[in-house]
Design a protein around this motif. Structure first.
Motif, PDB file in Angstrom:
ATOM      1  N   SER A 280       0.809  -1.215   0.000  1.00 38.70           N
ATOM      2  CA  SER A 280       0.000   0.000   0.000  1.00 38.70           C
ATOM      3  C   SER A 280       0.843   1.266   0.000  1.00 38.70           C
ATOM      4  O   SER A 280       0.292   2.364  -0.065  1.00 38.70           O
TER       5      SER A 280
ATOM      6  N   GLU B 159     -13.769   7.972  -4.625  1.00 43.41           N
ATOM      7  CA  GLU B 159     -12.347   8.048  -4.304  1.00 43.41           C
ATOM      8  C   GLU B 159     -12.088   7.634  -2.861  1.00 43.41           C
ATOM      9  O   GLU B 159     -11.065   7.023  -2.548  1.00 43.41           O
TER      10      GLU B 159
ATOM     11  N   ILE C 244     -11.698   3.877  -2.535  1.00 42.77           N
ATOM     12  CA  ILE C 244     -10.382   3.359  -2.923  1.00 42.77           C
ATOM     13  C   ILE C 244      -9.369   3.604  -1.817  1.00 42.77           C
ATOM     14  O   ILE C 244      -8.564   2.722  -1.480  1.00 42.77           O
ATOM     15  N   VAL C 245      -9.392   4.794  -1.219  1.00 41.86           N
ATOM     16  CA  VAL C 245      -8.484   5.093  -0.115  1.00 41.86           C
ATOM     17  C   VAL C 245      -8.787   4.193   1.087  1.00 41.86           C
ATOM     18  O   VAL C 245      -7.879   3.780   1.817  1.00 41.86           O
TER      19      VAL C 245
ATOM     20  N   VAL D 156      -6.947   1.051   0.551  1.00 39.57           N
ATOM     21  CA  VAL D 156      -5.516   1.257   0.779  1.00 39.57           C
ATOM     22  C   VAL D 156      -5.204   1.200   2.273  1.00 39.57           C
ATOM     23  O   VAL D 156      -4.260   0.522   2.709  1.00 39.57           O
TER      24      VAL D 156
ATOM     25  N   TRP E 280      -9.663  12.437   2.993  1.00 34.95           N
ATOM     26  CA  TRP E 280      -9.938  12.717   1.586  1.00 34.95           C
ATOM     27  C   TRP E 280     -10.935  13.854   1.393  1.00 34.95           C
ATOM     28  O   TRP E 280     -10.705  14.774   0.613  1.00 34.95           O
TER      29      TRP E 280
ATOM     30  N   VAL F  73      -1.266   8.768   0.868  1.00 34.70           N
ATOM     31  CA  VAL F  73      -1.548   7.872  -0.250  1.00 34.70           C
ATOM     32  C   VAL F  73      -1.031   8.547  -1.523  1.00 34.70           C
ATOM     33  O   VAL F  73      -1.667   9.467  -2.040  1.00 34.70           O
TER      34      VAL F  73
ATOM     35  N   TYR G  14      -2.618   5.185  -5.524  1.00 35.09           N
ATOM     36  CA  TYR G  14      -4.062   5.307  -5.763  1.00 35.09           C
ATOM     37  C   TYR G  14      -4.427   4.787  -7.148  1.00 35.09           C
ATOM     38  O   TYR G  14      -5.398   4.033  -7.308  1.00 35.09           O
TER      39      TYR G  14
ATOM     40  N   TYR H  98      -4.310   0.940  -7.325  1.00 32.75           N
ATOM     41  CA  TYR H  98      -5.478   0.298  -6.730  1.00 32.75           C
ATOM     42  C   TYR H  98      -6.700   0.449  -7.627  1.00 32.75           C
ATOM     43  O   TYR H  98      -7.520  -0.477  -7.731  1.00 32.75           O
ATOM     44  N   TYR H  99      -6.833   1.591  -8.284  1.00 32.39           N
ATOM     45  CA  TYR H  99      -7.986   1.791  -9.170  1.00 32.39           C
ATOM     46  C   TYR H  99      -7.968   0.786 -10.316  1.00 32.39           C
ATOM     47  O   TYR H  99      -8.980   0.131 -10.593  1.00 32.39           O
TER      48      TYR H  99
END
Length: 367
Positions: A88, A213, A216-217, A220, A253, A292, A297, A300-301
């Motif tokens: 990560s 978003e 996704i974080v 992580v 975020w 991150v 990022y 991971y997407y």
């Protein structure tokens, strides 16, 4: 998350407007264990830390100025170890959820091949010379519903293909229940299915109005917690681990962050004190590393999109019209201008000799 106010929230007030985004934070790299042991031995025995370290290493300055300190390059993790243990944090390391899902994907393909199972009617749309099919999900603006489905599927594979059941009491649902309903004695034996995990995460994102978003974080932070704390996400702790990751990701975020007391209004039976304690433990286990990078990022997407493709979770495809093309172009131009401004600001802050090559010089006039 640099703002300490975000960790402890009064249960009597729930500000809804004018919330400020928390700042970033970073984890400090710890030194070797032998230096920590030497310091503790010196502190316990009444001596100095330097003397204990010198006695432990057996090497000191010839001039008597102190111990020979270890070079910083010797204390850093090798690149291959860092990549392997902290996916990560490094864009080149493979995500854990994708590797865990490959076992089931290979077995499913092998079973279909042996049993001659037909894939059925193909529903995926393919582009042609006259028509281009494209979904509305991009790395800068992912589709919310599809992203949550992919993230919860990644959590499902984490639970299903876990190595063991290592956990901590702060995340155990029996010790810290999220509802007043009695937790069954065999709660740790039954793995949740994908739909159950999706409904839990979808409810939180819908009630708190979180973005794709943030999902996704969240993933992580979840994988970072499992790596740093050396624990597993399992039936007994998955809800509290996911909740802690969502709580932290929403504060880092979103500009209008959701406070702990707001989650207590979504989950009626949990207390704000419990939320505060879980957040503190989560941050400590992450070593306060909430950064991150953009490369992580993006990794991971795209890995989530690969996971969706392997499990037939197709994104909604529509023909690319003139209006949609103009919209995508406007979004790309906006992001490009934003990154240009950031790079210019970075150049003004720091200017090294590496950048001297690009400086334009005026031509000399010889007469």
């Amino acid at each position: 998350m640099g703002n300490t106010v975000t960790c402890c929230v009064s249960p009597d007030a729930s500000p809804k407007l004018g919330r400020a985004r928390g700042g970033g934070g970073g984890g400090a790299a710890a030194g070797p264990d032998r230096w920590a042991d030497a310091y503790q031995a010196a502190a316990g025995g009444g001596g100095s830390a330097a003397a204990a370290a010198e006695a432990d290493s057996g090497d000191s300055d010839p001039g008597g100025g102190g111990p020979h300190l270890q070079h910083i390059s010797d204390r850093e993790f090798p690149d291959d170890l860092a990549l392997e243990s902290n996916p990560s944090d490094h864009p080149r390391a493979s995500t854990i959820f994708l590797s865990k899902s490959q076992t089931d994907v290979r077995e499913k393909r092998k079973s279909n091949h042996i049993n001659h199972v037909s894939p059925g009617q193909l529903t995926k749309k393919y582009s042609s010379c006259s028509t281009i099919f494209i979904d509305d999900s991009t790395v800068s603006q992912p589709n919310l519903r599809s992203t949550i489905k992919c993230v919860t599927l990644a959590i499902f594979y984490h639970i299903k293909n876990r190595d063991s059941d290592r956990s901590l009491d702060i995340f155990d649902e029996k010790s810290h229940p999220l509802t007043r309903e009695e937790v069954p004695d065999d709660y740790y034996k039954h793995d949740p299915d994908h739909k159950h995990i999706y409904r839990f995460v979808r409810t939180l994102f819908s009630a708190a109005q979180l973005t794709a978003e943030c999902a996704i974080v969240t993933l992580v932070y979840l994988e970072r917690l499992l790596t740093y704390a050396e624990i597993d996400i399992c039936p007994s702790n998955w809800k509290r681990i996911v909740l802690g990751a969502i709580l932290l990701a929403s504060k880092v975020w979103d500009d209008q962050a959701v406070w702990n007391v707001d989650y207590c209004q979504i989950l009626k039976d949990i207390t704000v004190e419990d939320m505060n304690e879980m957040e503190r433990h989560f941050l400590e286990l992450l070593q306060f590393n909430i950064n991150v990078p953009a490369s992580v990022y993006a990794k991971y997407y795209f890995d989530l999109r690969s996971l969706a493709d392997d499990n037939n979770l197709s994104f909604l495809l529509e023909p690319l019209s003139k209006e949609r093309a103009q919209k995508l172009e406007a979004i790309s131009r906006l992001c490009e201008d934003k990154y240009k401004d950031l790079s210019k600001a970075a150049m003004r802050r720091s200017f090294s000799a590496d950048n001297l090559v690009g400086i334009r010089r005026s031509n000399a006039i010889l007469s």
